[in-house]
Design an enzyme around this catalytic site. Structure first.
Site, PDB file in Angstrom:
ATOM      1  CB  ALA A 198      -9.254   2.278  -5.796  1.00  0.00           C
ATOM      2  N   GLY A 199      -7.512   3.188  -3.470  1.00  0.00           N
ATOM      3  CA  GLY A 199      -7.288   4.078  -2.325  1.00  0.00           C
ATOM      4  C   GLY A 199      -5.857   4.607  -2.276  1.00  0.00           C
ATOM      5  CG  ASP A 200      -2.796   1.790  -1.926  1.00  0.00           C
ATOM      6  OD1 ASP A 200      -3.288   1.993  -0.797  1.00  0.00           O
ATOM      7  OD2 ASP A 200      -2.502   0.648  -2.343  1.00  0.00           O
ATOM      8  CE1 TYR A 255       1.480  -8.143  -2.823  1.00  0.00           C
ATOM      9  CE2 TYR A 255      -0.257  -9.174  -4.120  1.00  0.00           C
ATOM     10  CZ  TYR A 255       0.535  -8.083  -3.827  1.00  0.00           C
ATOM     11  OH  TYR A 255       0.378  -6.931  -4.549  1.00  0.00           O
ATOM     12  CG  LEU A 307       6.036   0.100  -3.587  1.00  0.00           C
ATOM     13  CD1 LEU A 307       7.232   1.014  -3.789  1.00  0.00           C
ATOM     14  CD2 LEU A 307       6.452  -1.339  -3.827  1.00  0.00           C
ATOM     15  CG  ASN A 308       0.633  -0.042  -4.285  1.00  0.00           C
ATOM     16  OD1 ASN A 308       1.642  -0.607  -4.705  1.00  0.00           O
ATOM     17  ND2 ASN A 308      -0.420  -0.705  -3.846  1.00  0.00           N
ATOM     18  CG  ASP A 331      -0.372  -0.009   2.545  1.00  0.00           C
ATOM     19  OD1 ASP A 331       0.787  -0.442   2.682  1.00  0.00           O
ATOM     20  OD2 ASP A 331      -1.043   0.431   3.501  1.00  0.00           O
TER      21      ASP A 331
HETATM   22  P1  ADP Z   1      -9.824   1.564  -0.952  1.00  0.00           P
HETATM   23  O1  ADP Z   1      -9.101   1.055  -2.168  1.00  0.00           O
HETATM   24  O2  ADP Z   1      -8.898   2.160   0.070  1.00  0.00           O
HETATM   25  O3  ADP Z   1     -10.855   0.624  -0.392  1.00  0.00           O
HETATM   26  P2  ADP Z   1     -12.052   2.976  -2.144  1.00  0.00           P
HETATM   27  O4  ADP Z   1     -12.556   1.706  -2.727  1.00  0.00           O
HETATM   28  O5  ADP Z   1     -12.951   3.689  -1.210  1.00  0.00           O
HETATM   29  O6  ADP Z   1     -10.626   2.849  -1.454  1.00  0.00           O
HETATM   30  O7  ADP Z   1     -11.713   3.914  -3.390  1.00  0.00           O
HETATM   31  C1  ADP Z   1     -10.884   5.053  -3.303  1.00  0.00           C
HETATM   32  C2  ADP Z   1     -11.336   6.065  -4.323  1.00  0.00           C
HETATM   33  O8  ADP Z   1     -11.232   5.485  -5.640  1.00  0.00           O
HETATM   34  C3  ADP Z   1     -12.778   6.493  -4.191  1.00  0.00           C
HETATM   35  O9  ADP Z   1     -12.915   7.573  -3.284  1.00  0.00           O
HETATM   36  C4  ADP Z   1     -13.119   6.910  -5.611  1.00  0.00           C
HETATM   37  O10 ADP Z   1     -12.629   8.211  -5.873  1.00  0.00           O
HETATM   38  C5  ADP Z   1     -12.315   5.911  -6.442  1.00  0.00           C
HETATM   39  N1  ADP Z   1     -13.132   4.737  -6.778  1.00  0.00           N
HETATM   40  C6  ADP Z   1     -13.059   3.500  -6.225  1.00  0.00           C
HETATM   41  N2  ADP Z   1     -13.953   2.656  -6.808  1.00  0.00           N
HETATM   42  C7  ADP Z   1     -14.603   3.376  -7.754  1.00  0.00           C
HETATM   43  C8  ADP Z   1     -15.622   3.097  -8.727  1.00  0.00           C
HETATM   44  N3  ADP Z   1     -16.182   1.879  -8.822  1.00  0.00           N
HETATM   45  N4  ADP Z   1     -16.022   4.099  -9.539  1.00  0.00           N
HETATM   46  C9  ADP Z   1     -15.476   5.337  -9.457  1.00  0.00           C
HETATM   47  N5  ADP Z   1     -14.504   5.659  -8.580  1.00  0.00           N
HETATM   48  C10 ADP Z   1     -14.071   4.717  -7.735  1.00  0.00           C
END
Ligand code: ADP
Length: 298
Positions: A255-257, A87, A32-33, A30
């Site tokens: 997505a979150g990273d 992993y 690193l990303n 995480d």
């Molecule tokens: P994590 O990966 O930490 O669980 P999230 O899933 O909440 O984080 O996603 C982080 C951000 O990525 C979101 O706030 C949004 O901006 C974007 N995102 C994630 N999934 C989607 C999706 N299906 N459609 C559009 N944006 C997304």
């Protein structure tokens, strides 16, 4: 040039290829990303990754990988008798399943030496770490890390924390929530994801997640929620940002990273928080349209 230090564990990633038994080897993790995306998005910042690795060839390859990406490796410690965790991804009907070998990883010792942390953090303008960084520490590592971070914060360094709740890395839910709350108390900016917080802290909605972390003392809290509305509070002002709809999601890994890197890149360049959140969700939007954790977006 300003210094961002991202602290955490890098792992070898083995991802399956179409031919059975064939894998692609890469590196991910995480923090690193986030460093990898931050250097692409913040050319005016020195981005370094602080971790511990071994003295073996695979560890050397990680250092080369970081250096090739433009990430500063000054704070990569070498451990004599440990190496990087690993992993493997197994695909079943399109679903990704993960198996981990990280119990003895060198990164579990990255915070063993408090003086080393202090020395590194004295150079930092911004420290980024996560609940995973904290979870994997052994011995006094968690205490050392939070004490060193608190000292850096007192000296004027900005602290950014993604709670990244991973119950499998903790003894139990109570231990996880205790340490994550302690980490929140030494942080200026907290970037949780509501779905995990709802499960483990019992937050009824994203506003509850936001308010709980504001109460811990952070100036800025940004609550991610997958494709749903992002709730934030910054310097006492609350607001929401709606991420753009992505109809062709390929893989939501990182997505979150990547969101966090996009947010920091915009924020350190002086963007207001709502603007930085919009930039962050645009980075994440591009990342989830590609495969794997590290999608070359620039
Ligand atoms: P994590 O990966 O930490 O669980 P999230 O899933 O909440 O984080 O996603 C982080 C951000 O990525 C979101 O706030 C949004 O901006 C974007 N995102 C994630 N999934 C989607 C999706 N299906 N459609 C559009 N944006 C997304």
């Amino acid at each position: 040039m300003k210094n961002l230090i991202s602290v955490g564990e890098a792992m070898v990633e083995m991802s399956p290829q179409s031919l059975p038994g064939h894998f692609h080897m890469g590196f991910a993790g995480d923090t690193l990303n986030t460093a990898w995306y931050a250097i692409r998005l913040s050319p005016n910042w020195n981005v370094s990754f602080m971790t511990a690795i071994g003295r073996d060839k695979t560890s050397d390859q990680l250092v080369s990988f970081l250096a090739d990406a433009g990430i500063d490796t000054t704070h990569v410690q070498r451990h004599d008798d440990r190496t990087i965790g690993l992993y493997m991804i197994a695909l079943e009907k399109g679903e990704r399943h993960f198996s981990y070998w990280r119990g003895q990883s060198a990164a579990r010792q990255l915070a063993a030496d408090r003086a080393r942390l202090d020395e590194a953090f004295a150079q930092a303008d911004l420290i980024y770490f996560s609940g995973i960084t904290l979870a994997v520490q052994e011995g006094d590592g968690r205490e050392n890390l939070l004490a060193a971070i608190a000292a850096a914060r007192s000296a004027g360094c900005q602290i950014v924390f993604d709670t990244n709740l991973r119950p499998a890395l903790w003894d139990d839910n109570e231990q996880m929530c205790d340490w994550v709350s302690k980490a929140a108390e030494v942080s200026d900016m907290i970037l949780p994801s509501h779905d995990d917080e709802a499960v483990h802290f019992g937050d009824a909605d994203p506003e509850a997640t936001r308010d709980r972390y504001v109460a811990a003392g952070a100036t800025t809290v940004v609550v991610k929620n997958g494709p749903r509305t992002i709730h934030y509070q910054h310097e006492g002002r609350q607001g929401v940002v709606q991420p753009a709809i992505v109809s062709d999601v390929v893989d939501t890994t990182a997505a979150g990273d990547s969101f966090n890197a996009g947010l920091l890149a915009a924020y350190v360049e002086g963007a207001a928080i709502p603007e930085a959140i919009r930039a962050a969700s645009n980075v994440a939007r591009r990342v989830i349209k590609g495969r794997g954790a590290l999608v070359p977006i620039k």
